[in-house]
Design an enzyme around this catalytic site. Structure first.
Site, mmCIF file in Angstrom:
data_model
loop_
_atom_site.group_PDB
_atom_site.id
_atom_site.type_symbol
_atom_site.label_atom_id
_atom_site.label_comp_id
_atom_site.label_asym_id
_atom_site.label_seq_id
_atom_site.Cartn_x
_atom_site.Cartn_y
_atom_site.Cartn_z
ATOM 1 N N THR A 21 0.567 -1.751 -0.170
ATOM 2 C CA THR A 21 -0.266 -0.087 0.024
ATOM 3 C C THR A 21 0.690 1.459 0.018
ATOM 4 O O THR A 21 0.463 2.549 0.134
ATOM 5 C CB THR A 21 -0.744 0.392 1.416
ATOM 6 O OG1 THR A 21 -0.798 0.355 2.334
ATOM 7 C CG2 THR A 21 -1.763 -1.694 1.016
ATOM 8 N N GLY A 22 2.327 1.363 0.627
ATOM 9 C CA GLY A 22 3.126 2.433 -0.087
ATOM 10 C C GLY A 22 3.060 2.732 -1.675
ATOM 11 O O GLY A 22 2.754 2.647 -2.583
ATOM 12 N N ILE A 23 4.062 4.106 -0.885
ATOM 13 C CA ILE A 23 4.549 4.785 -2.447
ATOM 14 C C ILE A 23 4.838 3.589 -4.284
ATOM 15 O O ILE A 23 4.293 3.426 -5.334
ATOM 16 C CB ILE A 23 5.654 5.743 -2.837
ATOM 17 C CG1 ILE A 23 4.358 6.838 -1.619
ATOM 18 C CG2 ILE A 23 5.274 6.306 -3.964
ATOM 19 C CD1 ILE A 23 5.023 7.861 -1.326
ATOM 20 N N ARG A 44 -0.032 -4.709 6.521
ATOM 21 C CA ARG A 44 -0.228 -4.561 7.708
ATOM 22 C C ARG A 44 -1.878 -4.955 7.955
ATOM 23 O O ARG A 44 -2.112 -6.244 8.850
ATOM 24 C CB ARG A 44 0.103 -3.200 8.439
ATOM 25 C CG ARG A 44 -0.009 -4.102 10.066
ATOM 26 C CD ARG A 44 0.358 -2.655 11.143
ATOM 27 N NE ARG A 44 1.707 -2.455 10.986
ATOM 28 C CZ ARG A 44 2.673 -3.480 12.259
ATOM 29 N NH1 ARG A 44 1.945 -4.040 13.080
ATOM 30 N NH2 ARG A 44 3.730 -3.218 12.224
ATOM 31 N N ASP A 62 2.082 -8.701 9.973
ATOM 32 C CA ASP A 62 3.062 -7.960 10.285
ATOM 33 C C ASP A 62 4.555 -8.114 10.073
ATOM 34 O O ASP A 62 5.189 -9.342 10.897
ATOM 35 C CB ASP A 62 2.422 -7.877 12.489
ATOM 36 C CG ASP A 62 3.662 -6.649 12.449
ATOM 37 O OD1 ASP A 62 4.717 -6.238 12.306
ATOM 38 O OD2 ASP A 62 3.950 -6.323 14.006
ATOM 39 N N TRP A 86 8.875 -0.748 4.738
ATOM 40 C CA TRP A 86 10.643 0.462 5.921
ATOM 41 C C TRP A 86 9.736 0.627 7.584
ATOM 42 O O TRP A 86 8.644 1.383 7.311
ATOM 43 C CB TRP A 86 11.583 0.973 6.163
ATOM 44 C CG TRP A 86 11.209 2.539 5.426
ATOM 45 C CD1 TRP A 86 10.140 3.098 4.811
ATOM 46 C CD2 TRP A 86 11.351 3.828 7.265
ATOM 47 N NE1 TRP A 86 9.732 4.715 5.285
ATOM 48 C CE2 TRP A 86 10.756 4.410 6.124
ATOM 49 C CE3 TRP A 86 12.070 3.639 7.426
ATOM 50 C CZ2 TRP A 86 11.324 6.122 7.030
ATOM 51 C CZ3 TRP A 86 13.026 4.691 8.355
ATOM 52 C CH2 TRP A 86 12.311 6.381 7.841
ATOM 53 N N LYS A 125 20.211 7.197 1.437
ATOM 54 C CA LYS A 125 21.469 7.829 2.510
ATOM 55 C C LYS A 125 21.915 6.850 2.348
ATOM 56 O O LYS A 125 23.158 6.622 3.071
ATOM 57 C CB LYS A 125 19.597 6.834 3.655
ATOM 58 C CG LYS A 125 19.040 8.573 3.905
ATOM 59 C CD LYS A 125 17.889 7.686 5.449
ATOM 60 C CE LYS A 125 17.079 6.879 5.224
ATOM 61 N NZ LYS A 125 16.008 7.410 3.623
ATOM 62 N N TYR A 157 19.827 0.698 5.909
ATOM 63 C CA TYR A 157 20.018 0.093 4.450
ATOM 64 C C TYR A 157 21.326 -1.095 4.451
ATOM 65 O O TYR A 157 20.490 -1.723 4.400
ATOM 66 C CB TYR A 157 20.364 1.297 3.449
ATOM 67 C CG TYR A 157 18.969 2.174 2.723
ATOM 68 C CD1 TYR A 157 18.038 1.657 3.303
ATOM 69 C CD2 TYR A 157 19.357 3.141 2.650
ATOM 70 C CE1 TYR A 157 16.466 2.458 2.743
ATOM 71 C CE2 TYR A 157 18.413 4.601 2.412
ATOM 72 C CZ TYR A 157 17.225 3.411 2.311
ATOM 73 O OH TYR A 157 15.653 5.225 2.344
ATOM 74 N N MET A 192 6.464 8.999 3.495
ATOM 75 C CA MET A 192 8.067 9.809 2.728
ATOM 76 C C MET A 192 7.318 9.788 1.150
ATOM 77 O O MET A 192 7.321 9.270 0.762
ATOM 78 C CB MET A 192 8.934 8.754 2.791
ATOM 79 C CG MET A 192 9.853 7.992 4.644
ATOM 80 S SD MET A 192 11.038 7.105 3.978
ATOM 81 C CE MET A 192 12.317 8.140 3.130
#
Length: 366
Positions: A21-23, A44, A62, A86, A125, A157, A192
């Site tokens: 479900t993230g970008i 989740r 999870d 993350w 990063k 990372y 983010m």
């Protein structure tokens, strides 16, 4: 030198997308579904399957819980894993403990699956250091290249990469690491999300009669930089996971164009009909500019019939401040991917405009 991946099996390709479900994860689910894959969309809280996306199976688990994963993935037989998740923690030591465990837990739960390739999304990063020392310590010259050694600092990372490589050695799959710059894409509730954050900032500025003020540093305002479109990132991860010559390698992934914020900022402002204001004498962070705006956003959402009245689920002021507040040039070399055969490209301004259009279509901004 790029190494050849192990021979592909005849098993039908099934992808597991962690962080679906993230970008980046949502873009991968869309791409893989469109390409005819069966997709286990792990998050989740899994929602109901979208009938417009055939072959997508929501999975609720999870990543921090081996027991949850073992139960949710019992009998799962993915051939490919795309890890895009993350969890932000208070310190880098906690980031390392939590985020490396999520990679380890998932791959352990898939120990008996016929895995061919696992693709891990990380970011720049890797070259600039963790949030606690973002761009402040020793770092390589730009444009960042994949052959640079790790920095002499702790970094989650690096810990994720180590877990990935250790599991690959045990379980016999190939891997790839994808180091993206700031990702432009659609996701509600993501921590983010610069594109969505700037859209919300501009909307608040228009509705409240405020100027659209660049929040970052003089260096970011004036320097050449780049970004990563979520759709391009999905294409890049799928390319590396299925190409026979990209096994066990790390790749940078950015759009392919470069820009300066001092040129792009007025064009973004024009999309919302607001007055652009650039860097003047010091950074003006969004956490300060937009403090106390939750009630104003809820009112705007009610007036325009928007789908999300909770400002915190749309805007991540802290993350945009961290990116745009950097006092170092951030620019990425894509040569390794180009030489290996990846030709994907996006114009960053177009990526922003496409996101703004989707946010309007989804009734998230007026």
């Amino acid at each position: 030198m790029l190494r050849t991946t192990p021979a592909r099996s005849e098993t039908p390709r099934t992808a597991l997308v962690a962080g679906a479900t993230g970008i980046a994860g949502a873009a991968l689910v869309d791409l893989l579904s469109n390409e005819g894959w069966t997709v286990l969309a792990l998050s989740r809280k899994a929602g109901n399957p979208d009938p417009a996306r055939p072959g997508v199976v929501p999975v609720a688990a999870d990543l921090g819980s081996p027991e949850s994963l073992a139960q949710a993935l019992k009998g799962a037989r993915p051939t490919h894993v795309f890890f895009t998740s993350w969890s932000r923690q208070e310190t880098e030591a906690q980031n390392i403990a939590v985020n490396s465990a999520m990679v380890r837990n998932l791959l352990t739960a898939l120990a008996d699956a016929p895995l061919e390739h696992v693709a891990l999304m990380t970011g720049l990063k890797h070259y600039m250091g963790p949030f606690e020392a973002y761009g402040e310590g020793p770092m390589p010259d730009t444009p960042f290249s994949e052959d640079e050694p790790r920095l002499p600092v702790e970094n989650f990372y690096y810990a994720q990469e180590d877990e990935l490589m250790a599991a690959a050695e045990r379980q016999g799959f190939a891997w790839s690491v994808h180091r993206a710059h700031t990702v432009i894409g659609f996701a509600v509730g993501n921590a983010m999300n610069m594109g969505q954050t700037l859209a919300v900032q501009a909307t608040l500025c228009r509705e409240l009669g405020m100027p659209f003020i660049f929040p970052g540093s003089e260096t970011q305002w004036n320097s050449v930089t780049d970004m990563t479109d979520a759709g391009l990132l999905a294409e890049h991860m799928l390319w590396a996971a299925t190409d026979e010559h990209t096994a066990n390698e790390a790749f940078n992934v950015v759009n392919g164009d470069v820009f300066r914020w001092r040129s792009l900022w007025p064009r973004l402002a024009a999309e919302f009909g607001v007055e652009p204001v650039g860097f003047e004498s010091e950074p003006r962070p969004l956490e300060e500019q937009m403090a106390g705006m939750s009630e104003a956003w809820a009112k705007i959402a009610a007036e325009h019939g928007l789908a999300e009245p909770d400002l915190g689920r749309l805007a991540s002021w802290w993350h945009t401040d961290a990116d745009l507040g950097r006092k170092v040039e951030v620019l990425t070399d894509m040569s390794k991917s180009r030489v290996a055969g990846f030709t994907g490209y996006r114009r960053t301004e177009d990526a922003f405009k496409a996101l703004f259009a989707r946010l309007r279509d989804e009734k998230l901004i007026p």
